[in-house]
Design a protein around this motif. Structure first.
Motif, PDB file in Angstrom:
ATOM      1  N   TYR A  14      -3.816  -9.562 -21.072  1.00  0.00           N
ATOM      2  CA  TYR A  14      -3.480  -8.131 -21.061  1.00  0.00           C
ATOM      3  C   TYR A  14      -2.111  -7.898 -21.692  1.00  0.00           C
ATOM      4  CZ  TYR A  14      -2.412  -3.512 -19.119  1.00  0.00           C
ATOM      5  OH  TYR A  14      -2.051  -2.199 -18.953  1.00  0.00           O
ATOM      6  N   ALA A  30       3.680  -5.158 -15.421  1.00  0.00           N
ATOM      7  CA  ALA A  30       3.845  -5.696 -16.774  1.00  0.00           C
ATOM      8  C   ALA A  30       3.800  -4.578 -17.811  1.00  0.00           C
ATOM      9  CB  ALA A  30       2.755  -6.727 -17.051  1.00  0.00           C
ATOM     10  N   GLU A  69      -6.393 -15.490 -12.701  1.00  0.00           N
ATOM     11  CA  GLU A  69      -5.730 -14.188 -12.686  1.00  0.00           C
ATOM     12  C   GLU A  69      -4.514 -14.174 -13.606  1.00  0.00           C
ATOM     13  OE1 GLU A  69      -6.808 -12.691  -8.138  1.00  0.00           O
ATOM     14  OE2 GLU A  69      -5.035 -13.949  -8.495  1.00  0.00           O
ATOM     15  N   VAL A  70      -3.771 -15.296 -13.637  1.00  0.00           N
ATOM     16  CA  VAL A  70      -2.612 -15.375 -14.527  1.00  0.00           C
ATOM     17  C   VAL A  70      -3.072 -15.330 -15.985  1.00  0.00           C
ATOM     18  CG1 VAL A  70      -0.673 -16.808 -15.275  1.00  0.00           C
ATOM     19  CG2 VAL A  70      -1.213 -16.614 -12.836  1.00  0.00           C
ATOM     20  N   ASP A 106       0.474  -3.708  -8.160  1.00  0.00           N
ATOM     21  CA  ASP A 106      -0.450  -4.113  -9.212  1.00  0.00           C
ATOM     22  C   ASP A 106       0.372  -4.821 -10.280  1.00  0.00           C
ATOM     23  OD1 ASP A 106      -2.252  -4.437 -11.268  1.00  0.00           O
ATOM     24  OD2 ASP A 106      -3.167  -2.468 -11.035  1.00  0.00           O
ATOM     25  N   ALA A 107       0.167  -6.139 -10.428  1.00  0.00           N
ATOM     26  CA  ALA A 107       0.958  -6.916 -11.382  1.00  0.00           C
ATOM     27  C   ALA A 107       0.764  -6.430 -12.812  1.00  0.00           C
ATOM     28  CB  ALA A 107       0.598  -8.398 -11.269  1.00  0.00           C
ATOM     29  N   ALA A 108      -0.454  -6.024 -13.159  1.00  0.00           N
ATOM     30  CA  ALA A 108      -0.711  -5.517 -14.511  1.00  0.00           C
ATOM     31  C   ALA A 108       0.069  -4.239 -14.779  1.00  0.00           C
ATOM     32  CB  ALA A 108      -2.208  -5.286 -14.702  1.00  0.00           C
ATOM     33  N   MET A 117      -0.983 -15.580  -7.516  1.00  0.00           N
ATOM     34  CA  MET A 117      -2.126 -15.385  -8.407  1.00  0.00           C
ATOM     35  C   MET A 117      -2.765 -16.729  -8.716  1.00  0.00           C
ATOM     36  SD  MET A 117      -1.134 -12.414 -11.182  1.00  0.00           S
ATOM     37  CE  MET A 117       0.647 -12.647 -11.198  1.00  0.00           C
ATOM     38  N   LEU A 169      -3.885 -11.851 -16.839  1.00  0.00           N
ATOM     39  CA  LEU A 169      -2.662 -11.061 -16.986  1.00  0.00           C
ATOM     40  C   LEU A 169      -2.000 -11.328 -18.334  1.00  0.00           C
ATOM     41  CD1 LEU A 169      -0.526  -9.155 -15.767  1.00  0.00           C
ATOM     42  CD2 LEU A 169       0.564 -11.171 -14.750  1.00  0.00           C
ATOM     43  N   ALA A 223      -2.092 -10.612  -7.521  1.00  0.00           N
ATOM     44  CA  ALA A 223      -2.449  -9.768  -8.661  1.00  0.00           C
ATOM     45  C   ALA A 223      -2.465  -8.301  -8.256  1.00  0.00           C
ATOM     46  CB  ALA A 223      -3.802 -10.190  -9.216  1.00  0.00           C
ATOM     47  N   THR A 224      -3.061  -8.023  -7.107  1.00  0.00           N
ATOM     48  CA  THR A 224      -3.071  -6.671  -6.552  1.00  0.00           C
ATOM     49  C   THR A 224      -2.847  -6.764  -5.052  1.00  0.00           C
ATOM     50  OG1 THR A 224      -5.488  -6.730  -6.273  1.00  0.00           O
ATOM     51  CG2 THR A 224      -4.631  -5.731  -8.304  1.00  0.00           C
ATOM     52  N   ILE A 253       8.054 -10.017 -13.363  1.00  0.00           N
ATOM     53  CA  ILE A 253       6.977  -9.641 -12.443  1.00  0.00           C
ATOM     54  C   ILE A 253       7.273 -10.149 -11.038  1.00  0.00           C
ATOM     55  CG2 ILE A 253       4.513  -9.921 -11.939  1.00  0.00           C
ATOM     56  CD1 ILE A 253       4.025 -10.126 -14.931  1.00  0.00           C
TER      57      ILE A 253
END
Length: 230
Positions: A12, A55, A5-6, A50-52, A1, A9, A44-45, A71
């Protein structure tokens, strides 16, 4: 990422778990640097990833504060699973200009495909994909033209060494039923085996059997009756 992007994340994660919020800017910058370092090789994706979502699932199921490893570990497990299911073959349309005689180019294409699977840019090519994609249609057309996986002209050359098989193929091509699909009630030959004829030695009286090229007539009739029932 990427750092952007981090950071997204982390924002979020803080929204889902307010305990992760930091009021001190220095501490927040240190945390961002730490997460960027530990998640630099995690996308990230990606395909099936999907990292989100990872998490969110962790926060929903665990009372502990999430860490970068929570993660990173699932990503590497997901990556290993994709590579274990990838058979390293090409779809016909994936590399239309690849020369089969270009060994270096073929190896480079294999390595590029594996890297794409490892980074989640494309799904793994499994055995099911080989038999269910465009290649399957090509195989069906080839089989319709050849009649089997062995070309007919090759079968014709080998027929002199396999008289029973040659007679069976000739009967099937002529539209007759496959007699070897049923057992023979006359000589007792099982399914798939040729009919047998008994021979008795004139002096010793010893009896032995010899495979026949043509099946017994009763076996042909039994195969025809079975074919009519089906």
């Amino acid at each position: 990422m990427t750092p952007r992007e981090v950071a997204a994340l982390l924002a979020y994660i803080v929204r889902l778990d307010p305990r992760m919020a930091l009021d001190d800017e220095t501490a927040a910058a240190d945390r961002l640097a730490q997460w960027c370092d530990l998640l630099s090789d995690v996308p990230a994706t990606a395909h099936g990833w999907d990292a989100a979502r990872v998490a969110r699932d962790y926060i929903a199921r665990n009372p502990y504060r999430i860490q970068p490893a929570d993660i990173s570990r699932p990503w590497h497990a997901h990556k290993a699973d994709m590579l274990s299911r990838h058979v390293g073959t090409f779809e016909p349309t994936a590399h239309p200009h690849l020369d089969p005689d270009d060994i270096d180019g073929y190896r480079a294409a294999l390595a590029a495909d594996r890297a794409a699977v490892a980074t989640g840019q494309q799904p793994p090519t499994t055995h099911r994909a080989i038999t269910a994609g465009p290649a399957a249609e090509q195989v069906e057309r080839r089989l319709a033209a050849l009649g089997s996986y062995i070309p007919r002209h090759v079968d014709d050359v080998l027929s002199q060494y396999r008289p029973q098989r040659a007679a069976r193929l000739a009967a099937i091509r002529a539209g007759q039923p496959d007699a070897l699909a049923v057992a023979c009630t006359w000589c007792g030959a099982p399914v798939g085996q040729p009919c047998r004829i008994r021979r008795i030695h004139p002096k010793s009286g010893a009896m032995r059997t010899r495979p026949m090229t043509q099946p017994h007539p009763c076996r042909i009739e039994a195969a025809r009756a079975q074919e009519a029932q089906q």
